[in-house]
Enzyme design. Structure first.
Site, PDB file in Angstrom:
ATOM      1  N   PHE A 138      -1.383  -1.126  -9.681  1.00 16.79           N
ATOM      2  CA  PHE A 138      -1.777  -2.353  -8.986  1.00 16.79           C
ATOM      3  C   PHE A 138      -2.966  -3.075  -9.613  1.00 16.79           C
ATOM      4  CE2 PHE A 138      -3.241   1.366  -6.507  1.00 16.79           C
ATOM      5  CZ  PHE A 138      -4.619   1.216  -6.638  1.00 16.79           C
TER       6      PHE A 138
ATOM      7  N   LYS B 206       0.858  -1.179   0.000  1.00 13.07           N
ATOM      8  CA  LYS B 206       0.000   0.000   0.000  1.00 13.07           C
ATOM      9  C   LYS B 206       0.897   1.233   0.000  1.00 13.07           C
ATOM     10  CE  LYS B 206      -4.210   1.775   2.167  1.00 13.07           C
ATOM     11  NZ  LYS B 206      -3.977   3.130   2.625  1.00 13.07           N
TER      12      LYS B 206
ATOM     13  N   ARG C  61      -8.862  10.291  -7.837  1.00 12.51           N
ATOM     14  CA  ARG C  61      -9.862   9.475  -7.172  1.00 12.51           C
ATOM     15  C   ARG C  61     -11.269  10.049  -7.384  1.00 12.51           C
ATOM     16  NH1 ARG C  61      -9.530   7.034  -1.232  1.00 12.51           N
ATOM     17  NH2 ARG C  61     -11.735   6.837  -0.842  1.00 12.51           N
TER      18      ARG C  61
ATOM     19  N   LYS D 204      -7.992  -3.253   3.902  1.00 16.79           N
ATOM     20  CA  LYS D 204      -6.748  -2.620   4.344  1.00 16.79           C
ATOM     21  C   LYS D 204      -6.525  -3.025   5.788  1.00 16.79           C
ATOM     22  CE  LYS D 204      -9.253   1.616   4.994  1.00 16.79           C
ATOM     23  NZ  LYS D 204      -9.508   2.972   4.620  1.00 16.79           N
TER      24      LYS D 204
ATOM     25  N   ARG E 108     -17.340  -0.368  -2.102  1.00 16.34           N
ATOM     26  CA  ARG E 108     -16.490  -0.625  -0.952  1.00 16.34           C
ATOM     27  C   ARG E 108     -16.909  -1.972  -0.376  1.00 16.34           C
ATOM     28  NH1 ARG E 108     -13.432   2.819   1.946  1.00 16.34           N
ATOM     29  NH2 ARG E 108     -14.368   4.752   1.270  1.00 16.34           N
TER      30      ARG E 108
ATOM     31  N   GLU F  39      -1.242   4.153  -7.840  1.00 16.24           N
ATOM     32  CA  GLU F  39      -1.008   5.179  -6.825  1.00 16.24           C
ATOM     33  C   GLU F  39       0.265   5.923  -7.227  1.00 16.24           C
ATOM     34  OE1 GLU F  39      -3.165   5.482  -4.255  1.00 16.24           O
ATOM     35  OE2 GLU F  39      -2.091   6.514  -2.649  1.00 16.24           O
TER      36      GLU F  39
ATOM     37  N   ARG G 186      -4.386   8.448  -5.593  1.00 21.06           N
ATOM     38  CA  ARG G 186      -4.900   7.452  -6.528  1.00 21.06           C
ATOM     39  C   ARG G 186      -4.875   8.017  -7.936  1.00 21.06           C
ATOM     40  NH1 ARG G 186      -8.847   3.258  -5.010  1.00 21.06           N
ATOM     41  NH2 ARG G 186      -8.827   1.774  -6.713  1.00 21.06           N
TER      42      ARG G 186
HETATM   43  P1  AMP Z   1      -7.635   4.330   2.231  1.00 18.11           P
HETATM   44  O1  AMP Z   1      -7.556   5.625   1.482  1.00 18.11           O
HETATM   45  O2  AMP Z   1      -6.857   4.295   3.491  1.00 18.11           O
HETATM   46  O3  AMP Z   1      -9.055   3.820   2.330  1.00 18.11           O
HETATM   47  O4  AMP Z   1      -6.908   3.242   1.340  1.00 18.11           O
HETATM   48  C1  AMP Z   1      -7.266   3.004   0.018  1.00 18.11           C
HETATM   49  C2  AMP Z   1      -6.347   3.758  -0.897  1.00 18.11           C
HETATM   50  O5  AMP Z   1      -5.034   3.226  -0.852  1.00 18.11           O
HETATM   51  C3  AMP Z   1      -6.724   3.599  -2.342  1.00 18.11           C
HETATM   52  O6  AMP Z   1      -7.743   4.493  -2.701  1.00 18.11           O
HETATM   53  C4  AMP Z   1      -5.434   3.905  -3.061  1.00 18.11           C
HETATM   54  O7  AMP Z   1      -5.356   5.299  -3.295  1.00 18.11           O
HETATM   55  C5  AMP Z   1      -4.364   3.544  -2.051  1.00 18.11           C
HETATM   56  N1  AMP Z   1      -3.521   2.392  -2.446  1.00 18.11           N
HETATM   57  C6  AMP Z   1      -2.182   2.355  -2.335  1.00 18.11           C
HETATM   58  N2  AMP Z   1      -1.684   1.187  -2.722  1.00 18.11           N
HETATM   59  C7  AMP Z   1      -2.741   0.425  -3.111  1.00 18.11           C
HETATM   60  C8  AMP Z   1      -2.877  -0.899  -3.604  1.00 18.11           C
HETATM   61  N3  AMP Z   1      -1.824  -1.712  -3.785  1.00 18.11           N
HETATM   62  N4  AMP Z   1      -4.139  -1.345  -3.886  1.00 18.11           N
HETATM   63  C9  AMP Z   1      -5.214  -0.544  -3.716  1.00 18.11           C
HETATM   64  N5  AMP Z   1      -5.146   0.712  -3.245  1.00 18.11           N
HETATM   65  C10 AMP Z   1      -3.919   1.204  -2.940  1.00 18.11           C
END
Ligand code: AMP
Length: 544
Positions: free
Chosen positions: A333, A246, A265, A409, A403, A294, A251
């Site tokens: 990814f 991650k 995004r 995560k 979602r 990303e 995004r």
């Molecule tokens: P969060 O914003 O904490 O909900 O985490 C999701 C976000 O992590 C996604 O919208 C992406 O922008 C970011 N991201 C980074 N690396 C990855 C990955 N390998 N797969 C999916 N999302 C990722």
């Protein structure tokens, strides 16, 4: 459809409270409107399709000015009344009927309004504010008082009808007797409820099923839910997981066609601010693909905090200069389109496809079948300065905008604890002459209470030096078990705190990991059971 007819129907939708009633009303409206696409968007307070990042760029004060101009009053008066009523729509309606000049031609149609608003959105440059104001005032002048209310709300993007994408989805299915799952899929791939409503109306299920993603039209990105190390595989509903690093940046949805376009995004076009990303992508990929990625800022010592990316994206000026100042890396990814949409393929296949399509800009991922594998990847990602991992179901499709539980995560690793070492155990085999694991204790009011044992993370050299140090501290031995005088403090990482009958504190650290010796701390300064209790309660509160 006349705009004032639309406004009347909108008022009815607004007055209904039940979801079902609202859906029925919107369905009726869609069925009767000839301008189905426009109406399908307007009821949601959208002027343009969701994929279209054209912005009206009309703020409240411009609307006050335009309403005032149309109604023959002054903007301060409009603003004062809006502050009083809390709704610009109602004030626009009032000013219209009560002003010197009565709003009121009924010739205005929904398409006409959309067209005029597009003209306003596209007009920019010198004197554009003044021009916008006049054009907007013209719209208000052509509006009936009911129309003025919804026109004002529409231009400010706050219709307040309680109609979201879900209502429109159900209403389209209801209005045209089509399959709601096909409508949902249609909205995902076209990202335009207007187009889907029209296709449903004209071609039914068959035409809906034919809808596909298109290069240059961004779809909503797939989103993730949170999970815990404890529940990860159960939440995923799979025996294996694709664990992707991650990255902590922004995004990017990358469309590579005749030209390359980059979307945020929220589907904003970022291409012009990121020429270096375009170059990297074009060097590494073929045409006719859509990638999910990303973008991360990097410095000489590795990844930079996410805020640094913000210094680059959306920048209109000094783009080239900033490109040298803040370097960027792209980590792809997922792939959504490869000479045609591939979002229905399982992730494991899309992952193979991705490794054929991109190389240098591919994000790291691994397939693992247990939690230790996940934690190992997370360790590697953290050690490389990245945020952690995303854990994904290998059998899952790419579902734009959703979602669901297919992407999880893992919460970032908690902080470390500083704990007194009060015991240990002699190792086995090759390590028989070393203290192989260490019993950890937290402070209580009158002594220490145990919370776990740590063996992971101690290198062979460390083991040797630790053993000679701890030999001096032995108080008692029983078989392999040793008791130490509490003198040394370990810094320990862990995944979670659990309740436990095994340890005297009543808590246990899950997956404890040796980080280092805190020579600067005496055991009296180690963390307390009270702190562990508090951390446990916090995690519970977070639903972990
Ligand atoms: P969060 O914003 O904490 O909900 O985490 C999701 C976000 O992590 C996604 O919208 C992406 O922008 C970011 N991201 C980074 N690396 C990855 C990955 N390998 N797969 C999916 N999302 C990722």
């Amino acid at each position: 459809m006349r705009f004032d007819e639309f406004a009347k129907r909108a008022a009815r939708v607004e007055s209904l409270s039940g979801d079902h009633e609202k859906t029925e009303e919107v369905a009726g409206l869609l069925r009767e409107a000839d301008a189905t696409p426009v109406v399908a968007r307007f009821v949601q307070g959208r002027v343009f399709p969701a994929w279209d990042d054209t912005k009206l760029d009309v703020g409240p004060s411009l609307v006050y000015d335009a309403v005032a101009l149309a109604g023959g009053t002054d903007a301060d008066e409009v603003e004062r009344r809006v502050a009083e009523r809390g709704d610009v729509g109602e004030v626009a309606a009032e000013v219209g009927t009560g002003g010197q000049q009565t709003f009121g031609s009924t010739e205005q149609t929904v398409e006409g309004v959309q067209e005029a608003l597009r003209g306003i959105a596209e007009g920019s440059g010198e004197g554009s504010e003044e021009k916008k104001k006049r054009e907007l005032a013209n719209l208000f002048m052509d509006a009936s008082s009911a129309s003025a209310k919804y026109l004002a709300r529409l231009v400010l993007g706050e219709m307040r009808l309680g109609v979201g994408e879900g209502t429109v989805r159900d209403a389209v299915a209801e209005a045209f007797g089509v399959d709601v799952t096909l409508v949902e899929r249609g909205i995902m791939v076209t990202n335009d409820t207007g187009e889907v409503a029209e296709v449903a109306r004209d071609g039914g299920d068959e035409a809906l099923a034919d809808l596909e993603m298109r290069l240059g039209r961004p779809v909503k990105p797939m989103l993730a839910q949170s999970s815990t190390t404890e529940n990860l595989f159960a939440d995923l509903g799979a025996d294996e997981a694709v664990v992707g690093w991650k990255y902590d940046g922004a995004r990017l949805q990358i469309h590579v066609g005749d030209e390359t376009r980059l979307f945020s995004r929220s589907l904003e076009d970022l291409t012009d601010s990121l020429p270096d990303v375009v170059e990297k992508v074009e060097e590494d990929t073929e045409e006719d693909v859509i990638l999910d990625a990303e973008v991360v800022a990097v410095g000489d010592d590795g990844p930079l905090p996410f805020q640094d990316v913000l210094r680059r994206i959306r920048r209109k000026y000094r783009v080239e200069e900033m490109r040298d100042e803040v370097g960027l890396e792209v980590h792809v990814f997922d792939v959504l389109y490869d000479d045609g949409a591939v979002i229905d393929e399982p992730l494991s296949e899309r992952r193979d496809r991705l490794s054929r399509l991109v190389d240098g800009i591919r994000g790291r991922s691994a397939v693992v079948s247990d939690i230790d594998g996940v934690l190992e990847e997370r360790r590697a990602a953290l050690d490389a300065g990245h945020e952690g991992v995303m854990v994904k179901n290998p059998g899952s499709a790419y579902t734009p905008g959703s979602r669901g539980g297919d992407w999880l995560k893992l919460k970032p690793e908690p902080e470390t604890l500083d704990l007194a070492v009060t015991g240990g155990e002699w190792g086995e085999g090759r390590r028989a002459s070393f203290v192989g694991s260490y019993l950890l204790s937290a402070r209580t009011d009158d002594g220490y209470a145990t919370v776990g044992k740590v063996a992971t993370g101690i290198t062979d050299e460390r083991l040797e030096s630790l053993t000679s140090r701890f030999k001096e501290l032995i108080i008692a031995e029983d078989g392999k078990e040793i008791e130490f005088a509490p003198e040394v403090v370990f810094e320990v990482g862990y995944e979670e705190i659990q309740r436990s009958p095994v340890y005297s504190s009543g808590y246990a650290l899950r997956f404890p990991r040796f980080v280092g010796v805190r020579d600067d701390k005496a055991p009296e300064d180690s963390d307390s059971v009270e702190k562990i209790e508090r951390l446990y309660a916090q995690d519970e509160g977070d639903g972990r």
